[in-house]
Design a protein around this motif. Structure first.
Motif, short mmCIF file in Angstrom:
data_model
loop_
_atom_site.label_atom_id
_atom_site.label_comp_id
_atom_site.label_asym_id
_atom_site.label_seq_id
_atom_site.Cartn_x
_atom_site.Cartn_y
_atom_site.Cartn_z
N LEU A 335 -12.03 -77.23 9.16
CA LEU A 335 -10.47 -78.05 9.27
C LEU A 335 -10.92 -78.05 10.73
O LEU A 335 -10.45 -77.34 12.20
N VAL A 336 -10.69 -79.68 11.55
CA VAL A 336 -10.61 -80.10 12.70
C VAL A 336 -9.63 -80.51 13.15
O VAL A 336 -9.55 -81.35 12.68
N PRO A 337 -9.77 -80.91 14.14
CA PRO A 337 -8.63 -81.85 14.62
C PRO A 337 -8.71 -83.65 14.62
O PRO A 337 -8.14 -84.29 13.41
N ASP A 338 -10.16 -84.09 14.58
CA ASP A 338 -10.80 -84.72 13.90
C ASP A 338 -12.29 -85.37 14.19
O ASP A 338 -12.83 -84.16 15.18
N ALA A 339 -12.54 -86.24 14.30
CA ALA A 339 -14.29 -86.69 13.65
C ALA A 339 -14.89 -86.32 15.09
O ALA A 339 -15.93 -85.67 15.12
N THR A 340 -13.96 -86.22 16.25
CA THR A 340 -14.65 -86.49 17.82
C THR A 340 -14.89 -85.07 17.78
O THR A 340 -15.64 -84.81 18.64
N HIS A 341 -14.22 -83.99 17.28
CA HIS A 341 -14.67 -83.02 17.51
C HIS A 341 -15.77 -82.11 16.78
O HIS A 341 -16.61 -80.95 16.58
N VAL A 342 -16.70 -83.25 15.76
CA VAL A 342 -17.28 -82.62 15.23
C VAL A 342 -19.05 -83.11 15.75
O VAL A 342 -19.47 -84.25 16.51
N LEU A 343 -19.25 -82.26 16.95
CA LEU A 343 -20.87 -82.28 17.39
C LEU A 343 -21.98 -81.88 17.08
O LEU A 343 -22.62 -81.08 17.54
N VAL A 344 -22.50 -81.93 15.55
CA VAL A 344 -23.57 -81.58 14.90
C VAL A 344 -24.71 -82.71 14.60
O VAL A 344 -24.37 -84.29 13.85
N ASP A 345 -26.03 -82.10 14.55
CA ASP A 345 -27.17 -83.29 14.38
C ASP A 345 -26.73 -83.69 13.33
O ASP A 345 -26.31 -83.42 12.13
N ARG A 346 -27.98 -84.41 12.64
CA ARG A 346 -27.62 -85.06 10.91
C ARG A 346 -28.14 -84.35 10.14
O ARG A 346 -27.66 -84.22 9.10
N THR A 347 -29.81 -83.30 10.67
CA THR A 347 -30.46 -82.46 10.23
C THR A 347 -29.31 -80.83 10.20
O THR A 347 -28.90 -80.90 8.58
N ALA A 348 -28.77 -80.90 10.40
CA ALA A 348 -27.62 -79.13 10.32
C ALA A 348 -26.49 -80.26 9.40
O ALA A 348 -26.08 -79.46 8.62
N TRP A 349 -26.28 -81.26 9.51
CA TRP A 349 -25.25 -81.63 9.21
C TRP A 349 -25.36 -81.80 7.01
O TRP A 349 -24.42 -81.43 6.51
N ARG A 350 -26.98 -82.78 7.28
CA ARG A 350 -26.63 -82.86 5.82
C ARG A 350 -27.54 -81.61 5.05
O ARG A 350 -27.28 -81.39 3.68
N ARG A 351 -27.72 -80.52 5.38
CA ARG A 351 -27.98 -79.32 5.79
C ARG A 351 -26.62 -78.51 4.14
O ARG A 351 -26.47 -78.36 3.86
N TRP A 352 -25.49 -78.77 5.23
CA TRP A 352 -23.75 -78.25 5.16
C TRP A 352 -23.95 -79.56 3.95
O TRP A 352 -23.12 -78.04 2.76
N ARG A 353 -24.03 -80.30 3.78
CA ARG A 353 -23.23 -81.21 2.70
C ARG A 353 -24.24 -80.75 1.32
O ARG A 353 -23.18 -81.18 0.18
N ARG A 354 -25.50 -80.72 1.57
CA ARG A 354 -26.44 -80.72 0.26
C ARG A 354 -25.76 -79.15 -0.70
O ARG A 354 -25.82 -79.31 -1.92
#
Length: 411
Positions: A335-354
């Motif tokens: 849980l983060v306050p809002d989307a501006t607090h997500v400072l993740v590159d696409r590669t790491a994000w895709r791994r997390w989502r997969r």
């Protein structure tokens, strides 16, 4: 569509001087209505996918549309906008044009005729009118007014705000003569909110906030509630790479809010990092921030009871996501306050989502629309129609090229 730079011209530079096509004006009016949700008042941030994404052209078109509809307009920036040349890239930029009657919040120095001049005050201590030029010299940028290319706006300062910037105190002013203006404002979300309040107290009904790549906090719901994203070919020579980044950013802005039962248990002043178990009070993680020791945060998440939520008050970064993945913690929602607090590159994000990882927000940011700019000052551009159509395929909201007069999904 002309995407060249003949004679150093930035595409769209003449828009504020009345060169807009009628169909583009109509699209800008429809875009403004869509962003305002059909209302005649509201706050909208403009944020760019990258530098030179066409954000200032979008801003000028929205200003023009608001003026044509007779809407009382307020303008401010989360940094410095309206200079002739970008202070970082040294590339030419479109100026910001303001109509007569508009309200602006900007550093007093940005409105002074000469560097270092004190605020002019009239009789009875009232702050007098200041001619909007001179700050360009302060930042090493040529003053177009002196070169005779365009007239600077004349702004009457209404009051000081008590908020400061590197160029001095911010004032609220009313435009008495239409023209170009330099907007200089603070980066703090709280100060931007205070300036928006001040503009509205002075009579503004529609407030536009000029943000940038490094100022996405201006789109935070506590400040404006919604934003328009400007996407441009300057991001990448590859159209598909740019579209992929647009898709990714919109995915972040569309992150779901946490379930009500989770929101109700989050304290207004919690520690920087804590775990929210299914039952009982929040459990602080003894770190200064998730950034300082992602391994310790992942260790705590791995040992938390099933059904716990990892809550962050600061940024979610690649380091923390990778640490959580290494400890097989993708089952723990973040849980983060809002989307501006997500400072993740696409590669790491895709791994997390997969791996089934979830991220929730306390407050959603609404990206009302996307504007496209197929021109790049640093490399090859795109076909305007193809770029706009391709972004529309992934955006799920209005997508508009305000210069070429192309729109998709626009009411």
């Amino acid at each position: 569509m002309d995407t060249g730079r003949a004679n150093g011209r930035v595409p769209g530079l003449g828009d504020h001087l009345g060169a807009a096509q009628p169909e583009a004006d109509d699209l800008a009016a429809r875009l403004l209505r869509a962003a305002l949700g059909g209302r005649d008042r509201g706050r909208i941030s403009l944020v760019g996918l990258c530098k030179n994404a066409g954000k200032t052209v979008t801003l000028n078109r929205l200003i023009r549309a608001a003026a044509a509809q007779g809407l009382a307009l307020g303008l401010l920036s989360t940094g410095r906008d309206g200079e002739a040349v970008d202070a970082v890239t040294e590339l030419p930029k479109p100026p910001i044009w303001v109509p007569e009657g508009a309200l602006v919040a900007t550093a007093a120095a940005a409105l002074k005729p000469e560097e270092g001049a004190a605020l002019e005050r009239g009789e009875r201590g009232e702050i007098g009118a200041l001619d909007g030029r001179g700050a360009r010299d302060r930042i090493g940028v040529r003053d177009r007014d002196r070169a005779g290319e365009a007239e600077r706006a004349r702004v009457r300062v209404l009051r000081e705000t008590g908020i400061t910037t590197p160029l001095g105190p911010v004032v609220i002013g009313r435009v008495e003569r239409a023209g170009e203006v330099l907007l200089v404002g603070p980066g703090s979300a709280a100060r931007i909110a205070a300036l928006l309040d001040a503009l509205e107290e002075a009579g503004a009904r529609v407030c536009l906030v000029d943000g940038s790549l490094d100022r996405r906090a201006a789109a935070a719901p506590a400040v404006t509630g919604q934003a328009i994203l400007a996407a441009g070919a300057a991001y990448s020579a590859s159209l598909e790479s740019t579209v992929a980044q647009v898709r990714y950013l919109l995915e972040l802005f569309d992150l779901p809010e946490a379930p009500p039962e989770v929101q109700e248990r989050v304290s207004e002043s919690p520690p920087a990092v804590f775990l929210l178990p299914p039952e009982g009070p929040p459990v602080p993680v003894p770190v200064a921030s998730a950034l300082s020791d992602p391994g310790a945060v992942a260790e705590a998440a791995a040992g938390a009871p099933a059904g716990s939520v990892l809550c962050l008050r600061g940024a979610l970064t690649d380091g923390l996501l990778l640490a959580l993945l290494a400890r097989r913690c993708a089952h723990v929602p973040i849980l983060v306050p809002d989307a501006t607090h997500v400072l993740v590159d696409r590669t790491a994000w895709r791994r997390w989502r997969r791996q089934g990882g979830q991220v929730w927000v306390e407050r959603r940011i609404v990206i009302a629309a996307v504007t496209t700019n197929p021109y790049s000052p640093v490399g090859p551009g795109y076909d305007a129609a193809a770029f706009c159509a391709r972004v529309a395929e992934v955006a799920g909201r209005p997508v508009v090229d305000l210069v070429a007069g192309i729109a998709h999904n626009l009411p």
